[in-house]
Design a protein around this motif. Structure first.
Motif, PDB file in Angstrom:
ATOM      1  N   ALA A 111       0.851  -1.196   0.000  1.00 46.09           N
ATOM      2  CA  ALA A 111       0.000   0.000   0.000  1.00 46.09           C
ATOM      3  C   ALA A 111       0.880   1.237   0.000  1.00 46.09           C
ATOM      4  O   ALA A 111       1.752   1.383   0.863  1.00 46.09           O
ATOM      5  N   GLN A 112       0.642   2.122  -0.963  1.00 45.37           N
ATOM      6  CA  GLN A 112       1.432   3.351  -1.069  1.00 45.37           C
ATOM      7  C   GLN A 112       0.725   4.552  -0.422  1.00 45.37           C
ATOM      8  O   GLN A 112       1.371   5.505   0.000  1.00 45.37           O
ATOM      9  N   GLU A 113      -0.602   4.491  -0.327  1.00 45.75           N
ATOM     10  CA  GLU A 113      -1.355   5.585   0.286  1.00 45.75           C
ATOM     11  C   GLU A 113      -2.529   4.998   1.050  1.00 45.75           C
ATOM     12  O   GLU A 113      -3.245   4.126   0.550  1.00 45.75           O
ATOM     13  N   GLN A 114      -2.746   5.479   2.283  1.00 46.53           N
ATOM     14  CA  GLN A 114      -3.823   4.982   3.139  1.00 46.53           C
ATOM     15  C   GLN A 114      -4.389   6.169   3.927  1.00 46.53           C
ATOM     16  O   GLN A 114      -3.732   6.652   4.859  1.00 46.53           O
ATOM     17  N   ARG A 115      -5.559   6.650   3.533  1.00 46.81           N
ATOM     18  CA  ARG A 115      -6.134   7.816   4.206  1.00 46.81           C
ATOM     19  C   ARG A 115      -7.627   7.614   4.426  1.00 46.81           C
ATOM     20  O   ARG A 115      -8.331   7.075   3.558  1.00 46.81           O
ATOM     21  N   LEU A 116      -8.096   8.087   5.580  1.00 44.33           N
ATOM     22  CA  LEU A 116      -9.517   8.043   5.908  1.00 44.33           C
ATOM     23  C   LEU A 116      -9.891   9.364   6.565  1.00 44.33           C
ATOM     24  O   LEU A 116      -9.212   9.820   7.499  1.00 44.33           O
ATOM     25  N   PRO A 122      -9.258  13.556  10.025  1.00 43.71           N
ATOM     26  CA  PRO A 122      -8.490  12.351   9.703  1.00 43.71           C
ATOM     27  C   PRO A 122      -8.629  11.260  10.768  1.00 43.71           C
ATOM     28  O   PRO A 122      -8.738  11.544  11.961  1.00 43.71           O
ATOM     29  N   VAL A 123      -8.627  10.030  10.308  1.00 42.25           N
ATOM     30  CA  VAL A 123      -8.630   8.853  11.182  1.00 42.25           C
ATOM     31  C   VAL A 123      -7.573   7.897  10.646  1.00 42.25           C
ATOM     32  O   VAL A 123      -7.517   7.639   9.437  1.00 42.25           O
ATOM     33  N   ASP A 124      -6.727   7.366  11.521  1.00 42.95           N
ATOM     34  CA  ASP A 124      -5.701   6.428  11.072  1.00 42.95           C
ATOM     35  C   ASP A 124      -6.346   5.166  10.510  1.00 42.95           C
ATOM     36  O   ASP A 124      -7.258   4.590  11.120  1.00 42.95           O
ATOM     37  N   ALA A 231     -22.298  10.024   8.916  1.00 44.60           N
ATOM     38  CA  ALA A 231     -21.203  10.962   8.667  1.00 44.60           C
ATOM     39  C   ALA A 231     -20.635  10.733   7.271  1.00 44.60           C
ATOM     40  O   ALA A 231     -20.656   9.621   6.735  1.00 44.60           O
ATOM     41  N   SER A 232     -20.092  11.793   6.687  1.00 47.61           N
ATOM     42  CA  SER A 232     -19.489  11.680   5.358  1.00 47.61           C
ATOM     43  C   SER A 232     -18.075  11.112   5.488  1.00 47.61           C
ATOM     44  O   SER A 232     -17.218  11.663   6.187  1.00 47.61           O
ATOM     45  N   VAL A 233     -17.835  10.005   4.809  1.00 44.47           N
ATOM     46  CA  VAL A 233     -16.568   9.284   4.909  1.00 44.47           C
ATOM     47  C   VAL A 233     -15.897   9.237   3.543  1.00 44.47           C
ATOM     48  O   VAL A 233     -16.550   8.976   2.535  1.00 44.47           O
ATOM     49  N   THR A 234     -14.599   9.499   3.529  1.00 36.82           N
ATOM     50  CA  THR A 234     -13.802   9.309   2.316  1.00 36.82           C
ATOM     51  C   THR A 234     -12.634   8.385   2.625  1.00 36.82           C
ATOM     52  O   THR A 234     -11.816   8.672   3.509  1.00 36.82           O
TER      53      THR A 234
END
Length: 479
Positions: A111-116, A122-124, A231-234
Protein backbone atom coordinates in the motif's frame (compact mmCIF):
# COMPACT_ATOMS: atom_id res chain seq x y z
CA UNK A 1 17.89 -14.84 32.18
CA UNK A 2 20.09 -11.99 30.96
CA UNK A 3 23.18 -14.01 31.94
CA UNK A 4 21.92 -17.05 29.99
CA UNK A 5 21.16 -14.86 27.00
CA UNK A 6 24.62 -13.31 27.04
CA UNK A 7 26.29 -16.73 27.24
CA UNK A 8 24.18 -18.02 24.36
CA UNK A 9 25.07 -15.01 22.22
CA UNK A 10 28.71 -16.07 22.53
CA UNK A 11 27.92 -19.77 22.13
CA UNK A 12 25.98 -19.51 18.86
CA UNK A 13 29.00 -19.89 16.57
CA UNK A 14 29.80 -22.22 13.72
CA UNK A 15 32.32 -24.96 14.57
CA UNK A 16 34.57 -26.00 11.70
CA UNK A 17 35.82 -29.56 11.34
CA UNK A 18 38.62 -31.04 9.33
CA UNK A 19 38.30 -33.41 6.38
CA UNK A 20 40.32 -36.47 5.44
CA UNK A 21 41.26 -37.88 2.07
CA UNK A 22 41.71 -41.46 3.33
CA UNK A 23 39.63 -43.93 1.30
CA UNK A 24 36.47 -45.25 2.90
CA UNK A 25 36.61 -48.88 4.04
CA UNK A 26 34.94 -51.39 1.76
CA UNK A 27 31.40 -52.28 2.85
CA UNK A 28 30.77 -55.78 4.18
CA UNK A 29 29.40 -58.26 1.64
CA UNK A 30 25.93 -58.09 3.19
CA UNK A 31 24.67 -55.07 5.13
CA UNK A 32 21.57 -55.55 7.26
CA UNK A 33 18.97 -52.75 7.04
CA UNK A 34 18.76 -50.39 9.99
CA UNK A 35 16.06 -51.78 12.27
CA UNK A 36 13.09 -49.57 13.11
CA UNK A 37 13.25 -48.80 16.85
CA UNK A 38 10.47 -50.14 19.02
CA UNK A 39 8.10 -47.42 20.31
CA UNK A 40 9.32 -46.27 23.72
CA UNK A 41 6.62 -45.49 26.32
CA UNK A 42 9.18 -43.39 28.20
CA UNK A 43 9.63 -40.99 25.26
CA UNK A 44 7.27 -38.21 26.48
CA UNK A 45 8.97 -37.85 29.87
CA UNK A 46 12.43 -38.03 28.36
CA UNK A 47 11.67 -35.51 25.61
CA UNK A 48 10.18 -33.02 28.07
CA UNK A 49 13.30 -33.36 30.22
CA UNK A 50 15.57 -32.79 27.23
CA UNK A 51 13.70 -29.82 25.75
CA UNK A 52 14.60 -26.49 27.37
CA UNK A 53 13.86 -22.84 26.95
CA UNK A 54 17.61 -22.21 26.77
CA UNK A 55 17.79 -24.54 23.78
CA UNK A 56 14.95 -22.71 22.08
CA UNK A 57 16.63 -19.39 22.85
CA UNK A 58 19.63 -20.37 20.73
CA UNK A 59 17.36 -20.42 17.68
CA UNK A 60 15.70 -17.12 18.62
CA UNK A 61 19.07 -15.43 18.85
CA UNK A 62 19.97 -16.72 15.40
CA UNK A 63 16.67 -15.56 13.89
CA UNK A 64 17.28 -12.10 15.31
CA UNK A 65 20.82 -12.10 13.92
CA UNK A 66 19.40 -13.04 10.50
CA UNK A 67 16.91 -10.17 10.64
CA UNK A 68 19.56 -7.66 11.69
CA UNK A 69 21.78 -8.74 8.80
CA UNK A 70 18.93 -8.36 6.30
CA UNK A 71 17.25 -5.02 6.78
CA UNK A 72 15.69 -5.68 10.18
CA UNK A 73 13.04 -8.26 9.25
CA UNK A 74 12.31 -11.75 7.93
CA UNK A 75 9.25 -10.88 5.87
CA UNK A 76 7.83 -12.40 2.71
CA UNK A 77 10.02 -11.96 -0.35
CA UNK A 78 13.07 -10.70 1.54
CA UNK A 79 16.61 -12.03 1.98
CA UNK A 80 15.83 -12.31 5.70
CA UNK A 81 13.09 -14.83 5.03
CA UNK A 82 15.26 -16.82 2.63
CA UNK A 83 18.04 -16.95 5.23
CA UNK A 84 15.51 -18.10 7.85
CA UNK A 85 14.45 -20.96 5.58
CA UNK A 86 18.05 -22.06 5.06
CA UNK A 87 18.79 -21.90 8.79
CA UNK A 88 15.74 -23.94 9.81
CA UNK A 89 16.25 -26.50 7.04
CA UNK A 90 19.91 -26.88 7.98
CA UNK A 91 19.16 -27.47 11.65
CA UNK A 92 16.60 -30.12 10.76
CA UNK A 93 18.86 -31.90 8.26
CA UNK A 94 21.63 -31.99 10.86
CA UNK A 95 19.14 -33.61 13.26
CA UNK A 96 18.50 -36.43 10.78
CA UNK A 97 15.17 -35.43 9.24
CA UNK A 98 13.98 -35.84 5.68
CA UNK A 99 13.68 -32.12 4.81
CA UNK A 100 11.94 -30.38 1.91
CA UNK A 101 11.48 -26.69 1.12
CA UNK A 102 8.63 -26.61 -1.41
CA UNK A 103 8.09 -23.27 -3.10
CA UNK A 104 4.93 -21.48 -4.10
CA UNK A 105 4.00 -18.30 -5.94
CA UNK A 106 2.19 -15.57 -4.06
CA UNK A 107 0.80 -12.20 -5.00
CA UNK A 108 2.63 -9.74 -2.74
CA UNK A 109 0.53 -6.78 -1.65
CA UNK A 110 1.72 -3.28 -0.81
CA UNK A 111 0.00 0.00 0.00
CA UNK A 112 1.43 3.35 -1.07
CA UNK A 113 -1.35 5.59 0.29
CA UNK A 114 -3.82 4.98 3.14
CA UNK A 115 -6.13 7.82 4.21
CA UNK A 116 -9.52 8.04 5.91
CA UNK A 117 -11.48 11.17 6.73
CA UNK A 118 -14.78 11.37 8.59
CA UNK A 119 -16.64 14.67 8.23
CA UNK A 120 -13.30 16.09 7.10
CA UNK A 121 -11.33 14.89 10.14
CA UNK A 122 -8.49 12.35 9.70
CA UNK A 123 -8.63 8.85 11.18
CA UNK A 124 -5.70 6.43 11.07
CA UNK A 125 -6.44 3.56 8.69
CA UNK A 126 -4.55 0.55 7.31
CA UNK A 127 -5.43 -1.17 4.04
CA UNK A 128 -6.34 -4.83 4.43
CA UNK A 129 -4.03 -7.06 2.44
CA UNK A 130 -5.35 -7.62 -1.09
CA UNK A 131 -7.76 -4.70 -0.81
CA UNK A 132 -8.54 -3.16 -4.19
CA UNK A 133 -7.34 0.40 -4.71
CA UNK A 134 -9.87 3.22 -4.65
CA UNK A 135 -10.37 5.46 -7.68
CA UNK A 136 -8.27 8.60 -7.72
CA UNK A 137 -9.71 10.90 -5.06
CA UNK A 138 -11.02 7.99 -3.02
CA UNK A 139 -14.46 6.59 -2.28
CA UNK A 140 -16.90 8.95 -0.53
CA UNK A 141 -20.19 7.96 1.02
CA UNK A 142 -22.28 8.05 4.21
CA UNK A 143 -21.12 5.83 7.05
CA UNK A 144 -23.38 2.84 7.72
CA UNK A 145 -22.90 0.40 10.61
CA UNK A 146 -23.24 -3.36 10.31
CA UNK A 147 -24.62 -5.22 13.32
CA UNK A 148 -23.22 -8.32 14.98
CA UNK A 149 -19.97 -9.47 13.39
CA UNK A 150 -21.13 -8.90 9.82
CA UNK A 151 -21.22 -12.64 9.17
CA UNK A 152 -24.87 -13.13 8.13
CA UNK A 153 -26.98 -11.15 5.63
CA UNK A 154 -29.17 -9.56 8.32
CA UNK A 155 -26.07 -7.91 9.81
CA UNK A 156 -25.97 -5.67 6.72
CA UNK A 157 -29.57 -4.44 7.08
CA UNK A 158 -28.47 -0.83 7.64
CA UNK A 159 -26.03 -0.77 4.71
CA UNK A 160 -27.23 1.36 1.79
CA UNK A 161 -25.97 1.48 -1.81
CA UNK A 162 -22.89 3.70 -2.15
CA UNK A 163 -22.22 3.81 1.60
CA UNK A 164 -19.03 3.03 3.51
CA UNK A 165 -19.87 0.11 5.81
CA UNK A 166 -18.36 -0.21 9.29
CA UNK A 167 -18.02 -3.74 10.73
CA UNK A 168 -16.31 -5.37 13.69
CA UNK A 169 -13.60 -8.00 13.44
CA UNK A 170 -14.35 -11.51 14.69
CA UNK A 171 -16.09 -14.87 14.14
CA UNK A 172 -15.89 -15.04 10.32
CA UNK A 173 -13.28 -14.06 7.75
CA UNK A 174 -12.71 -10.53 6.51
CA UNK A 175 -13.71 -11.72 3.04
CA UNK A 176 -17.10 -12.88 4.34
CA UNK A 177 -17.75 -9.55 6.03
CA UNK A 178 -16.86 -7.63 2.90
CA UNK A 179 -18.98 -9.93 0.73
CA UNK A 180 -22.00 -9.23 2.94
CA UNK A 181 -21.44 -5.49 2.73
CA UNK A 182 -20.96 -5.63 -1.05
CA UNK A 183 -24.19 -7.60 -1.45
CA UNK A 184 -26.00 -4.75 0.32
CA UNK A 185 -24.38 -2.18 -1.99
CA UNK A 186 -21.44 -0.84 0.05
CA UNK A 187 -18.81 1.02 -1.96
CA UNK A 188 -16.11 0.51 0.69
CA UNK A 189 -15.67 -1.18 4.08
CA UNK A 190 -13.96 -0.22 7.34
CA UNK A 191 -13.13 -3.03 9.82
CA UNK A 192 -12.81 -2.31 13.56
CA UNK A 193 -9.94 -4.24 15.16
CA UNK A 194 -10.48 -6.25 18.35
CA UNK A 195 -7.24 -4.78 19.71
CA UNK A 196 -6.61 -1.09 20.31
CA UNK A 197 -3.84 -1.05 17.73
CA UNK A 198 -3.87 -0.58 13.95
CA UNK A 199 -5.31 -3.54 12.08
CA UNK A 200 -1.99 -4.58 10.58
CA UNK A 201 -2.67 -8.31 10.16
CA UNK A 202 -5.94 -8.23 8.22
CA UNK A 203 -6.25 -9.87 4.81
CA UNK A 204 -9.08 -10.39 2.37
CA UNK A 205 -7.31 -13.50 1.08
CA UNK A 206 -5.20 -13.88 -2.00
CA UNK A 207 -7.98 -15.39 -4.12
CA UNK A 208 -10.87 -13.15 -3.05
CA UNK A 209 -12.86 -11.67 -5.93
CA UNK A 210 -15.56 -9.00 -6.00
CA UNK A 211 -14.23 -7.09 -2.99
CA UNK A 212 -14.39 -3.32 -2.52
CA UNK A 213 -11.66 -1.10 -1.01
CA UNK A 214 -11.30 -2.12 2.63
CA UNK A 215 -9.36 -0.54 5.48
CA UNK A 216 -8.99 -1.30 9.18
CA UNK A 217 -8.95 0.93 12.26
CA UNK A 218 -8.10 0.41 15.92
CA UNK A 219 -10.76 -0.57 18.42
CA UNK A 220 -10.99 2.88 20.02
CA UNK A 221 -11.18 4.64 16.66
CA UNK A 222 -13.83 2.18 15.50
CA UNK A 223 -15.86 2.56 18.67
CA UNK A 224 -15.96 6.31 18.08
CA UNK A 225 -17.04 5.81 14.46
CA UNK A 226 -19.80 3.39 15.45
CA UNK A 227 -21.69 6.30 16.98
CA UNK A 228 -21.44 8.47 13.85
CA UNK A 229 -23.71 6.72 11.36
CA UNK A 230 -24.49 9.04 8.45
CA UNK A 231 -21.20 10.96 8.67
CA UNK A 232 -19.49 11.68 5.36
CA UNK A 233 -16.57 9.28 4.91
CA UNK A 234 -13.80 9.31 2.32
CA UNK A 235 -11.47 6.32 2.05
CA UNK A 236 -8.40 6.62 -0.18
CA UNK A 237 -6.21 3.58 -0.80
CA UNK A 238 -3.45 3.25 -3.39
CA UNK A 239 -2.48 -0.43 -3.50
CA UNK A 240 -0.50 -2.72 -5.78
CA UNK A 241 0.03 -6.48 -6.10
CA UNK A 242 3.02 -8.25 -7.63
CA UNK A 243 3.96 -11.91 -7.88
CA UNK A 244 6.80 -13.25 -5.74
CA UNK A 245 8.06 -16.60 -4.49
CA UNK A 246 8.11 -18.08 -1.02
CA UNK A 247 8.82 -21.45 0.61
CA UNK A 248 7.63 -23.68 3.40
CA UNK A 249 9.96 -25.97 5.33
CA UNK A 250 8.75 -29.54 5.95
CA UNK A 251 10.70 -32.11 7.94
CA UNK A 252 9.54 -35.67 8.70
CA UNK A 253 10.98 -38.39 10.89
CA UNK A 254 12.42 -41.42 9.15
CA UNK A 255 10.64 -43.69 11.61
CA UNK A 256 6.98 -44.09 12.50
CA UNK A 257 3.98 -44.96 10.37
CA UNK A 258 3.80 -42.51 7.42
CA UNK A 259 0.11 -43.33 7.16
CA UNK A 260 -0.55 -41.76 10.59
CA UNK A 261 1.33 -38.46 10.77
CA UNK A 262 1.47 -36.02 13.68
CA UNK A 263 2.05 -32.52 12.27
CA UNK A 264 3.37 -29.66 14.43
CA UNK A 265 3.91 -26.27 12.84
CA UNK A 266 4.05 -22.51 13.02
CA UNK A 267 4.82 -19.64 10.67
CA UNK A 268 8.39 -18.63 9.91
CA UNK A 269 7.86 -15.18 8.36
CA UNK A 270 7.80 -11.87 10.21
CA UNK A 271 6.05 -8.64 9.29
CA UNK A 272 8.17 -6.03 7.45
CA UNK A 273 8.16 -3.77 10.53
CA UNK A 274 10.46 -5.93 12.65
CA UNK A 275 12.38 -9.17 13.25
CA UNK A 276 9.34 -11.08 14.52
CA UNK A 277 10.99 -12.75 17.50
CA UNK A 278 7.82 -13.47 19.47
CA UNK A 279 5.68 -13.43 16.31
CA UNK A 280 6.62 -16.04 15.39
CA UNK A 281 10.24 -16.73 16.13
CA UNK A 282 9.07 -18.09 19.48
CA UNK A 283 6.89 -20.78 17.92
CA UNK A 284 9.63 -21.59 15.40
CA UNK A 285 12.24 -21.89 18.15
CA UNK A 286 10.09 -24.12 20.37
CA UNK A 287 9.37 -26.41 17.42
CA UNK A 288 13.03 -26.55 16.40
CA UNK A 289 14.14 -27.37 19.94
CA UNK A 290 11.55 -30.15 20.11
CA UNK A 291 12.56 -31.50 16.70
CA UNK A 292 16.27 -31.53 17.51
CA UNK A 293 15.76 -33.30 20.86
CA UNK A 294 13.34 -35.81 19.30
CA UNK A 295 15.73 -36.60 16.46
CA UNK A 296 15.06 -37.80 12.96
CA UNK A 297 14.67 -41.50 13.85
CA UNK A 298 12.89 -41.61 17.22
CA UNK A 299 11.28 -44.70 18.82
CA UNK A 300 7.71 -43.84 17.82
CA UNK A 301 4.60 -45.49 16.44
CA UNK A 302 3.53 -42.64 14.16
CA UNK A 303 5.61 -40.39 11.93
CA UNK A 304 6.13 -36.79 13.06
CA UNK A 305 6.23 -33.90 10.59
CA UNK A 306 7.43 -30.42 11.58
CA UNK A 307 6.21 -27.57 9.36
CA UNK A 308 7.38 -23.96 9.12
CA UNK A 309 5.03 -21.88 7.02
CA UNK A 310 5.79 -18.98 4.70
CA UNK A 311 3.56 -15.96 4.01
CA UNK A 312 1.36 -16.36 7.10
CA UNK A 313 1.43 -12.64 7.73
CA UNK A 314 -0.33 -11.93 4.43
CA UNK A 315 -3.18 -14.37 4.89
CA UNK A 316 -2.02 -17.87 5.97
CA UNK A 317 -0.84 -18.49 2.42
CA UNK A 318 1.89 -21.08 3.04
CA UNK A 319 -0.26 -23.37 5.17
CA UNK A 320 -3.27 -22.87 2.91
CA UNK A 321 -1.30 -23.79 -0.20
CA UNK A 322 0.06 -26.85 1.56
CA UNK A 323 -3.34 -28.16 2.67
CA UNK A 324 -4.97 -27.32 -0.66
CA UNK A 325 -2.22 -29.21 -2.47
CA UNK A 326 -2.78 -32.45 -0.57
CA UNK A 327 -4.62 -35.30 -2.23
CA UNK A 328 -7.51 -36.94 -0.37
CA UNK A 329 -5.20 -39.79 0.54
CA UNK A 330 -2.49 -37.43 1.82
CA UNK A 331 -4.99 -35.51 3.95
CA UNK A 332 -6.26 -38.75 5.45
CA UNK A 333 -2.73 -39.59 6.59
CA UNK A 334 -2.56 -36.49 8.82
CA UNK A 335 -3.81 -37.52 12.26
CA UNK A 336 -3.76 -34.03 13.79
CA UNK A 337 -2.17 -30.59 13.63
CA UNK A 338 -0.52 -28.67 16.51
CA UNK A 339 0.05 -24.93 15.98
CA UNK A 340 2.48 -22.64 17.80
CA UNK A 341 2.13 -18.91 17.16
CA UNK A 342 3.45 -16.38 19.70
CA UNK A 343 4.37 -18.48 22.75
CA UNK A 344 6.60 -16.01 24.64
CA UNK A 345 4.56 -12.81 24.99
CA UNK A 346 6.01 -10.51 27.68
CA UNK A 347 2.66 -9.98 29.47
CA UNK A 348 1.96 -13.62 28.95
CA UNK A 349 -1.06 -15.85 29.41
CA UNK A 350 -0.97 -19.57 28.78
CA UNK A 351 -3.77 -20.26 26.33
CA UNK A 352 -4.83 -23.43 24.51
CA UNK A 353 -7.24 -23.37 21.57
CA UNK A 354 -10.74 -24.43 22.60
CA UNK A 355 -11.12 -27.65 20.63
CA UNK A 356 -14.42 -28.70 22.22
CA UNK A 357 -16.01 -25.23 22.39
CA UNK A 358 -16.49 -25.60 26.13
CA UNK A 359 -16.33 -21.80 26.43
CA UNK A 360 -19.22 -21.43 23.98
CA UNK A 361 -17.57 -18.46 22.29
CA UNK A 362 -16.82 -17.54 18.71
CA UNK A 363 -16.42 -20.03 15.92
CA UNK A 364 -17.31 -23.26 17.71
CA UNK A 365 -15.48 -26.54 18.19
CA UNK A 366 -12.74 -27.88 15.95
CA UNK A 367 -13.10 -31.07 13.91
CA UNK A 368 -13.68 -34.30 15.89
CA UNK A 369 -10.53 -35.14 17.81
CA UNK A 370 -9.71 -31.50 18.56
CA UNK A 371 -10.90 -31.90 22.15
CA UNK A 372 -8.23 -34.57 22.66
CA UNK A 373 -5.59 -32.23 21.23
CA UNK A 374 -6.73 -29.50 23.62
CA UNK A 375 -6.61 -31.91 26.54
CA UNK A 376 -3.07 -33.05 25.71
CA UNK A 377 -1.80 -29.46 25.57
CA UNK A 378 -3.55 -28.52 28.82
CA UNK A 379 -1.92 -31.50 30.50
CA UNK A 380 1.43 -30.58 28.97
CA UNK A 381 1.22 -27.10 30.47
CA UNK A 382 0.09 -28.57 33.80
CA UNK A 383 3.25 -30.68 33.76
CA UNK A 384 5.20 -27.44 33.33
CA UNK A 385 3.43 -25.98 36.36
CA UNK A 386 0.81 -23.86 34.62
CA UNK A 387 -3.00 -23.87 34.67
CA UNK A 388 -4.05 -23.19 31.10
CA UNK A 389 -7.01 -21.14 29.93
CA UNK A 390 -8.77 -21.54 26.60
CA UNK A 391 -8.90 -19.26 23.59
CA UNK A 392 -11.20 -19.36 20.59
CA UNK A 393 -10.39 -20.63 17.12
CA UNK A 394 -10.57 -17.22 15.41
CA UNK A 395 -8.95 -18.29 12.14
CA UNK A 396 -6.04 -15.89 12.65
CA UNK A 397 -3.28 -18.49 12.48
CA UNK A 398 -2.19 -21.54 10.51
CA UNK A 399 -4.56 -24.01 12.15
CA UNK A 400 -7.29 -22.44 9.97
CA UNK A 401 -6.66 -24.44 6.76
CA UNK A 402 -6.35 -27.68 8.73
CA UNK A 403 -9.66 -27.11 10.49
CA UNK A 404 -11.28 -26.32 7.15
CA UNK A 405 -10.00 -29.67 5.86
CA UNK A 406 -11.53 -31.52 8.83
CA UNK A 407 -8.20 -32.32 10.50
CA UNK A 408 -8.20 -32.36 14.35
CA UNK A 409 -6.28 -29.28 15.47
CA UNK A 410 -5.11 -27.31 18.46
CA UNK A 411 -2.27 -25.13 19.62
CA UNK A 412 -0.62 -22.81 22.11
CA UNK A 413 -0.82 -19.01 22.26
CA UNK A 414 0.29 -16.37 24.78
CA UNK A 415 -1.53 -13.34 23.39
CA UNK A 416 -0.95 -10.62 20.79
CA UNK A 417 -1.79 -6.91 20.85
CA UNK A 418 -5.09 -7.13 22.70
CA UNK A 419 -5.24 -6.19 26.41
CA UNK A 420 -4.93 -8.87 29.05
CA UNK A 421 -8.15 -9.47 30.96
CA UNK A 422 -8.38 -9.25 34.74
CA UNK A 423 -9.24 -12.96 34.80
CA UNK A 424 -6.08 -13.80 32.89
CA UNK A 425 -4.01 -11.59 35.17
CA UNK A 426 -5.37 -13.39 38.22
CA UNK A 427 -4.60 -16.77 36.68
CA UNK A 428 -1.20 -16.10 35.10
CA UNK A 429 0.07 -12.86 36.63
CA UNK A 430 1.07 -9.84 34.62
CA UNK A 431 -0.85 -6.60 34.15
CA UNK A 432 -4.54 -6.45 33.30
CA UNK A 433 -5.54 -3.87 30.71
CA UNK A 434 -2.11 -3.89 29.06
CA UNK A 435 -1.33 -5.73 25.79
CA UNK A 436 -0.07 -9.27 26.03
CA UNK A 437 2.67 -8.12 23.67
CA UNK A 438 3.12 -4.36 23.37
CA UNK A 439 5.69 -4.98 20.60
CA UNK A 440 3.29 -6.98 18.41
CA UNK A 441 4.12 -6.28 14.75
CA UNK A 442 6.71 -3.66 15.69
CA UNK A 443 10.49 -3.22 15.48
CA UNK A 444 10.79 -3.89 19.23
CA UNK A 445 9.65 -7.52 18.83
CA UNK A 446 13.12 -8.69 19.82
CA UNK A 447 14.78 -11.30 22.03
CA UNK A 448 15.16 -8.75 24.81
CA UNK A 449 11.37 -8.35 25.09
CA UNK A 450 10.19 -11.97 25.32
CA UNK A 451 9.14 -13.91 28.41
CA UNK A 452 11.81 -16.60 28.79
CA UNK A 453 9.76 -18.61 31.28
CA UNK A 454 6.81 -18.76 28.89
CA UNK A 455 9.12 -19.94 26.10
CA UNK A 456 10.43 -22.71 28.35
CA UNK A 457 7.01 -23.87 29.54
CA UNK A 458 5.42 -23.85 26.10
CA UNK A 459 8.40 -25.72 24.65
CA UNK A 460 7.84 -28.43 27.27
CA UNK A 461 4.09 -28.51 26.56
CA UNK A 462 4.50 -29.02 22.82
CA UNK A 463 7.21 -31.61 23.38
CA UNK A 464 4.87 -33.56 25.66
CA UNK A 465 2.03 -33.43 23.13
CA UNK A 466 4.20 -34.36 20.14
CA UNK A 467 5.66 -37.39 21.93
CA UNK A 468 2.25 -38.43 23.29
CA UNK A 469 0.61 -38.52 19.87
CA UNK A 470 3.72 -39.95 18.21
CA UNK A 471 3.19 -43.03 20.39
CA UNK A 472 -0.59 -43.24 19.95
CA UNK A 473 -3.44 -41.28 18.38
CA UNK A 474 -6.19 -43.59 19.66
CA UNK A 475 -7.55 -40.93 22.03
CA UNK A 476 -8.49 -38.75 19.06
CA UNK A 477 -11.41 -41.10 18.43
CA UNK A 478 -12.87 -40.23 21.84
CA UNK A 479 -12.92 -36.44 21.58
Amino acid sequence: MRTIWAVLLVAVTALGCGTTTAPAPAPPPETAPTPTPQPDPGLPARLVADVTGAGALVHLIELQRIAEANGGNRALGTPGYDASVEYVAGVLRDAGYDVQTPGFTIRRFSAQEQRLTVDGGPVDVTALVYSPATPQGGVTGPLTVMTGQGCVPTDAAAVTPGSVALVRRGTCTFAQKVAGAVAAGAAAVIVINTDDVPLADGSLGEQTTGAVPTGGVSRSAGDALAGRAGASVTLTLATTVEETQSRNVLAQTRTGDPGEVVVAGGHLDSVPEGPGINDNGSGTAALLETAVRLGGAPPVTNAVRFAFWGAEEVGLVGSSRYVQGLSEEERARIALYLNLDMVASPNTSYMVYDGDDSDREGAGAGPPGSAAVERALIEGLAGAGVTASSTDFTGRSDYGPFIAAGIPSGGLFTGAGEPKTSEQAMLHGGTAGQPYDACYHQACDRVEAIDHTALDRNSDAVAAAVARFALSTEELANG
